[in-house]
Design a protein around this motif. Structure first.
Motif: not given
Length: 388
Positions: A4-7, A66-76, A128-129, A188-190
């Motif tokens: 929860t803290d991380h979320l 596609r970039l989000c799927r490959r590298y993750g939305s947080h990095s993008v 996730a929430l 990230p919550p997946v």
């Protein structure tokens, strides 16, 4: 799954990025007249140069999923935030419309990419929430935009565009350095049905899912059409058709934007009480009624009231549409809905202009009401797919 803290930390970080996006973009918009004078561009060549933002955004939005799927939305999100912050300093350094258009391509690409990326991250966090908090992120974008425009107006007389936009770069990079650490450190919550970045490629959405995503994208288009139309034509309508002073006419869009922000701030509570379908149907109907009043009212105060009611009605349609598209198809769903929504914002102003020439500006503005009603009808028709 993060605790929860991380979320909570993720929610705060994403809220900051939404606000930063609105802040930086609004800061650029208020300096467009000064940049036009600096480049010596005519109105028509400036219009062509400004298309660079739109072209860059639309092209990147189609790739960002596609970039989000490959590298993750947080990095993008973090990479695009850095590019957005750096590129906003470039327009005042140009001395021709062509050069301006080229740097705006980069700015638009970063803007389009970050919009898909942080909306994708927000969709996963909402899941996730298990709370419909999507409107709160878009409220942060609206608040950031209002602050960016307000500060830009205050410093316009004392700071050159180059210094002002360089200041935005510094602020953007500092904010990205702080908030980006959280995005990059916390997993990230997946959702269970979603494949994490770097793993095997996910199944392509089936035909029914793709159709539903496009339908939710149409809701986003109907909403953004109204935003674009009011931003470009609302003040002219009040001044030209109702005899308002330039200052009073400028208040029109402010009423709309403030009401939209307040509507988004209360959007989570509204969604928890009404559910998605009722929120979209009620919002679309409210916006249609408000825009009819705003377009056809014979007095300034009634029109301002109509603009405010339209803002309240439209407030949560775009967040709900993007969230539903993302929950159905992940980042590619967000990309589709965002691209259609941005297309609506581009379509609105020229469409209003053509209809104003054919009929009248008040009649043309009623098209905003028509599309708001269409959004409500779509929301009702897809109520079984949009459970809740």
């Amino acid at each position: 799954m993060p605790g929860t803290d991380h979320l909570t930390r993720l929610r705060i970080a994403l809220t900051v990025f939404f606000a930063l996006d609105g802040f930086v973009f609004a800061g650029w918009v208020v300096r467009i007249p000064a940049v036009k004078e600096q480049t010596g561009a005519s109105a028509s060549t400036l219009g062509l140069a400004l298309l660079g933002v739109s072209a860059g955004a639309v092209v990147t939005m189609t790739l960002a999923g596609r970039l989000c799927r490959r590298y993750g939305s947080h990095s993008v999100t973090v990479v695009c935030a850095v590019l957005l912050s750096l590129s906003v300093a470039l327009p005042p350094l140009t001395h021709s419309a062509l050069a301006l258009g080229l740097v705006l391509l980069l700015f638009g690409a970063a803007y389009g990419g970050i919009n898909v990326a942080f909306n994708s991250a927000a969709v996963d966090l909402v899941t996730a929430l298990r709370r419909p908090v999507m409107p709160s992120f878009h409220a942060a974008f609206s608040l950031g935009g209002m602050i960016g425009a307000g500060l830009g107006g205050l410093v316009a007389g004392s700071l050159s565009p180059a210094r002002h936009l360089l200041g935005l770069t510094v602020v953007g990079l500092l904010v990205t350095a702080v908030a980006g650490r959280t995005l990059l450190r916390v997993e990230p919550p997946v959702p269970a049905e979603r494949t994490p970045p770097g793993k095997d490629r996910p199944r392509r959405p089936d035909a029914r899912t793709r159709v539903l995503v496009a339908v939710f994208g149409l809701i986003a288009l109907c909403t953004a059409y109204g935003e674009g139309a009011l931003a470009d034509w609302g003040a002219l309508h009040l001044e030209q058709d109702l005899g308002a002073s330039p200052g009073a006419a400028a208040v029109g869009y402010s009423c709309f934007a403030l009401a939209m922000t307040l509507g988004r701030l209360s959007g989570t509570v509204l969604l928890e009480r009404l559910g998605r379908t009722r929120t979209v149907v009620a919002g679309g109907a409210t916006a249609a009624a408000g825009m009819l009043l705003g377009a056809l009212a014979p007095s300034l105060w009634a029109a301002l009231l109509g603009f405010a009611v339209a803002g309240l009605g439209l407030a949560n349609l775009f967040p709900v549409a993007v969230e539903r598209a993302g929950s159905l198809a992940g980042p590619s769903g967000v990309a589709t809905a965002s691209t259609l929504g941005y297309g609506g914002m581009l379509l609105g102003p020229p469409a209003i202009g053509f209809m104003a020439d054919w009929f009248s500006l008040p009649a043309a503005l009623t098209s905003v009401a028509v599309l708001a009603a269409v959004a409500a009808a779509i929301g009702f028709a897809t109520r079984r797919a949009a459970t809740g």
